[in-house]
Motif scaffolding. Structure first.
Motif, PDB file in Angstrom:
ATOM      1  N   ASP A 143       0.822  -1.201   0.000  1.00  0.00           N
ATOM      2  CA  ASP A 143       0.000   0.000   0.000  1.00  0.00           C
ATOM      3  C   ASP A 143       0.862   1.260   0.000  1.00  0.00           C
ATOM      4  N   ALA A 144       1.870   1.283   0.857  1.00  0.00           N
ATOM      5  CA  ALA A 144       2.764   2.452   0.923  1.00  0.00           C
ATOM      6  C   ALA A 144       3.532   2.636  -0.386  1.00  0.00           C
ATOM      7  N   THR A 145       3.970   1.535  -0.980  1.00  0.00           N
ATOM      8  CA  THR A 145       4.721   1.613  -2.233  1.00  0.00           C
ATOM      9  C   THR A 145       3.826   2.100  -3.365  1.00  0.00           C
ATOM     10  N   GLN A 146       2.584   1.637  -3.408  1.00  0.00           N
ATOM     11  CA  GLN A 146       1.656   2.091  -4.446  1.00  0.00           C
ATOM     12  C   GLN A 146       1.396   3.587  -4.323  1.00  0.00           C
ATOM     13  N   ARG A 147       1.212   4.079  -3.112  1.00  0.00           N
ATOM     14  CA  ARG A 147       0.967   5.508  -2.913  1.00  0.00           C
ATOM     15  C   ARG A 147       2.187   6.340  -3.290  1.00  0.00           C
ATOM     16  N   ARG A 148       3.376   5.841  -2.956  1.00  0.00           N
ATOM     17  CA  ARG A 148       4.605   6.595  -3.198  1.00  0.00           C
ATOM     18  C   ARG A 148       5.022   6.571  -4.656  1.00  0.00           C
ATOM     19  N   SER A 149       4.908   5.419  -5.296  1.00  0.00           N
ATOM     20  CA  SER A 149       5.465   5.271  -6.638  1.00  0.00           C
ATOM     21  C   SER A 149       4.422   5.174  -7.744  1.00  0.00           C
ATOM     22  N   GLU A 150       3.168   4.897  -7.370  1.00  0.00           N
ATOM     23  CA  GLU A 150       2.087   4.693  -8.322  1.00  0.00           C
ATOM     24  C   GLU A 150       2.361   3.520  -9.273  1.00  0.00           C
ATOM     25  N   TRP A 151       3.186   2.579  -8.824  1.00  0.00           N
ATOM     26  CA  TRP A 151       3.433   1.355  -9.601  1.00  0.00           C
ATOM     27  C   TRP A 151       2.199   0.484  -9.552  1.00  0.00           C
ATOM     28  N   PRO A 152       1.967  -0.314 -10.584  1.00  0.00           N
ATOM     29  CA  PRO A 152       0.866  -1.280 -10.517  1.00  0.00           C
ATOM     30  C   PRO A 152       1.194  -2.397  -9.524  1.00  0.00           C
ATOM     31  N   LEU A 153       0.164  -3.013  -9.011  1.00  0.00           N
ATOM     32  CA  LEU A 153       0.316  -4.063  -8.007  1.00  0.00           C
ATOM     33  C   LEU A 153       1.250  -5.173  -8.474  1.00  0.00           C
ATOM     34  N   ASP A 154       1.084  -5.621  -9.709  1.00  0.00           N
ATOM     35  CA  ASP A 154       1.912  -6.718 -10.220  1.00  0.00           C
ATOM     36  C   ASP A 154       3.401  -6.380 -10.179  1.00  0.00           C
ATOM     37  N   SER A 155       3.760  -5.157 -10.476  1.00  0.00           N
ATOM     38  CA  SER A 155       5.174  -4.751 -10.449  1.00  0.00           C
ATOM     39  C   SER A 155       5.727  -4.768  -9.028  1.00  0.00           C
ATOM     40  N   ILE A 156       4.940  -4.308  -8.091  1.00  0.00           N
ATOM     41  CA  ILE A 156       5.373  -4.289  -6.693  1.00  0.00           C
ATOM     42  C   ILE A 156       5.553  -5.716  -6.178  1.00  0.00           C
ATOM     43  N   LEU A 157       4.572  -6.569  -6.461  1.00  0.00           N
ATOM     44  CA  LEU A 157       4.673  -7.962  -6.019  1.00  0.00           C
ATOM     45  C   LEU A 157       5.876  -8.654  -6.655  1.00  0.00           C
ATOM     46  N   ALA A 158       6.148  -8.349  -7.921  1.00  0.00           N
ATOM     47  CA  ALA A 158       7.302  -8.949  -8.593  1.00  0.00           C
ATOM     48  C   ALA A 158       8.601  -8.518  -7.921  1.00  0.00           C
ATOM     49  N   CYS A 159       8.707  -7.244  -7.552  1.00  0.00           N
ATOM     50  CA  CYS A 159       9.913  -6.763  -6.866  1.00  0.00           C
ATOM     51  C   CYS A 159      10.100  -7.457  -5.521  1.00  0.00           C
ATOM     52  N   LEU A 160       9.003  -7.733  -4.847  1.00  0.00           N
ATOM     53  CA  LEU A 160       9.084  -8.397  -3.555  1.00  0.00           C
ATOM     54  C   LEU A 160       9.216  -9.908  -3.682  1.00  0.00           C
ATOM     55  N   GLY A 161       8.924 -10.414  -4.868  1.00  0.00           N
ATOM     56  CA  GLY A 161       8.984 -11.858  -5.066  1.00  0.00           C
ATOM     57  C   GLY A 161       7.792 -12.578  -4.459  1.00  0.00           C
ATOM     58  N   VAL A 162       6.665 -11.888  -4.370  1.00  0.00           N
ATOM     59  CA  VAL A 162       5.449 -12.461  -3.797  1.00  0.00           C
ATOM     60  C   VAL A 162       4.489 -12.749  -4.948  1.00  0.00           C
ATOM     61  N   ALA A 163       4.048 -13.996  -5.049  1.00  0.00           N
ATOM     62  CA  ALA A 163       3.099 -14.371  -6.092  1.00  0.00           C
ATOM     63  C   ALA A 163       1.730 -13.762  -5.795  1.00  0.00           C
ATOM     64  N   ARG A 164       0.981 -13.439  -6.850  1.00  0.00           N
ATOM     65  CA  ARG A 164      -0.371 -12.905  -6.663  1.00  0.00           C
ATOM     66  C   ARG A 164      -1.234 -13.861  -5.846  1.00  0.00           C
ATOM     67  N   SER A 165      -1.081 -15.161  -6.100  1.00  0.00           N
ATOM     68  CA  SER A 165      -1.891 -16.149  -5.377  1.00  0.00           C
ATOM     69  C   SER A 165      -1.583 -16.138  -3.882  1.00  0.00           C
ATOM     70  N   VAL A 166      -0.351 -15.872  -3.520  1.00  0.00           N
ATOM     71  CA  VAL A 166       0.030 -15.786  -2.104  1.00  0.00           C
ATOM     72  C   VAL A 166      -0.505 -14.474  -1.527  1.00  0.00           C
ATOM     73  N   TYR A 167      -0.391 -13.406  -2.280  1.00  0.00           N
ATOM     74  CA  TYR A 167      -0.818 -12.082  -1.823  1.00  0.00           C
ATOM     75  C   TYR A 167      -2.325 -12.059  -1.574  1.00  0.00           C
ATOM     76  N   PHE A 168      -3.104 -12.656  -2.480  1.00  0.00           N
ATOM     77  CA  PHE A 168      -4.555 -12.605  -2.370  1.00  0.00           C
ATOM     78  C   PHE A 168      -5.146 -13.745  -1.557  1.00  0.00           C
TER      79      PHE A 168
END
Length: 66
Positions: free
Chosen positions: A40-65
């Motif tokens: 949430d903080a990264t999206q507000r600061r950088s306006e990156w899409p969710l998929d890009s943020i999760l990819a940087c963190l190495g978290v799969a969408r299925s794990v995140y959701f």
């Protein structure tokens, strides 16, 4: 722009280590809360899409959701 992306990526890699996300398939409740707050903080600061943020963190969408 490249410098900013590199800084954000480096910061996210350090946070990934700090949050204990390396090589994990499931997150504990506390880890998931920390990841949600970070995303949430990264999206507000950088306006990156969710998929890009999760990819940087190495978290799969299925794990995140989950």
């Amino acid at each position: 722009m490249r410098r900013v992306v590199a800084e954000i990526t480096e910061e996210n890699l350090e946070l990934k280590k700090t949050l204990g996300l390396a090589g994990r398939a499931r997150l504990s409740a506390q880890q998931k809360q920390d990841v949600l707050a970070l995303v949430d903080a990264t999206q507000r600061r950088s306006e990156w899409p969710l998929d890009s943020i999760l990819a940087c963190l190495g978290v799969a969408r299925s794990v995140y959701f989950a």
